[in-house]
Design a protein around this motif. Sequence first.
Motif, mmCIF file in Angstrom:
data_model
loop_
_atom_site.group_PDB
_atom_site.id
_atom_site.type_symbol
_atom_site.label_atom_id
_atom_site.label_comp_id
_atom_site.label_asym_id
_atom_site.label_seq_id
_atom_site.Cartn_x
_atom_site.Cartn_y
_atom_site.Cartn_z
ATOM 1 N N GLY A 217 0.828 -1.213 0.000
ATOM 2 C CA GLY A 217 0.000 0.000 0.000
ATOM 3 C C GLY A 217 0.852 1.248 0.000
ATOM 4 O O GLY A 217 0.593 2.202 -0.731
ATOM 5 N N ARG A 218 1.898 1.233 0.828
ATOM 6 C CA ARG A 218 2.805 2.388 0.874
ATOM 7 C C ARG A 218 3.512 2.560 -0.459
ATOM 8 O O ARG A 218 3.689 3.674 -0.940
ATOM 9 C CB ARG A 218 3.830 2.227 1.990
ATOM 10 N N GLU A 219 3.938 1.430 -1.052
ATOM 11 C CA GLU A 219 4.604 1.516 -2.348
ATOM 12 C C GLU A 219 3.642 2.050 -3.403
ATOM 13 O O GLU A 219 4.034 2.852 -4.249
ATOM 14 C CB GLU A 219 5.155 0.152 -2.761
ATOM 15 N N ALA A 220 2.390 1.605 -3.331
ATOM 16 C CA ALA A 220 1.390 2.103 -4.279
ATOM 17 C C ALA A 220 1.183 3.604 -4.066
ATOM 18 O O ALA A 220 1.117 4.369 -5.032
ATOM 19 C CB ALA A 220 0.073 1.348 -4.118
ATOM 20 N N ASP A 221 1.103 4.012 -2.799
ATOM 21 C CA ASP A 221 0.958 5.448 -2.501
ATOM 22 C C ASP A 221 2.164 6.214 -3.026
ATOM 23 O O ASP A 221 2.026 7.275 -3.632
ATOM 24 C CB ASP A 221 0.835 5.683 -0.986
ATOM 25 N N TRP A 222 3.361 5.656 -2.793
ATOM 26 C CA TRP A 222 4.579 6.332 -3.231
ATOM 27 C C TRP A 222 4.606 6.421 -4.761
ATOM 28 O O TRP A 222 4.974 7.450 -5.321
ATOM 29 C CB TRP A 222 5.797 5.581 -2.702
ATOM 30 N N ARG B 237 2.061 6.496 -6.707
ATOM 31 C CA ARG B 237 1.042 7.496 -7.080
ATOM 32 C C ARG B 237 1.617 8.906 -6.898
ATOM 33 O O ARG B 237 1.467 9.770 -7.756
ATOM 34 C CB ARG B 237 -0.211 7.289 -6.235
ATOM 35 N N VAL B 238 2.319 9.114 -5.777
ATOM 36 C CA VAL B 238 2.934 10.423 -5.518
ATOM 37 C C VAL B 238 3.960 10.733 -6.608
ATOM 38 O O VAL B 238 3.993 11.850 -7.142
ATOM 39 C CB VAL B 238 3.600 10.452 -4.121
ATOM 40 N N GLN C 151 2.208 11.646 -9.776
ATOM 41 C CA GLN C 151 1.651 13.001 -9.700
ATOM 42 C C GLN C 151 2.746 14.045 -9.873
ATOM 43 O O GLN C 151 2.567 15.026 -10.584
ATOM 44 C CB GLN C 151 0.942 13.208 -8.357
#
Length: 106
Positions: A38-43, A45-46, A49
């Motif tokens: 999840g953190r990797e996916a968030d990262w 995504r960041v 962006q």
Amino acid sequence: QRQRSAEIAIMKEYLRREEEKDSRRRARDEKRLRIIDGREADWARVLEQRRAEQEREEELLQRQMREHDLLLKRKEKERRRHARQVAMDAMRGNQERIRMKERALY
């Protein structure tokens, strides 16, 4: 025979507890992996962006540079036109002075 049965029962209980511990460890590890994913996916995504934002900024900068170049070209064209006009006016002025001098002579 009873002692053997008791030992087997104890071993089975021990194995059952170890399996429960392993099951809990697996569940904990899977949860950690999900959190990491999840953190990797968030990262990711960041990062995506940021990359998109940087591309937009670069495109904006390039557009501003093109507009600035066009503005400079227009100013240079206008300056040349004005210089040409001033030169033409000066030539006309000189011709007028020459004509006035010629008239004065006659």
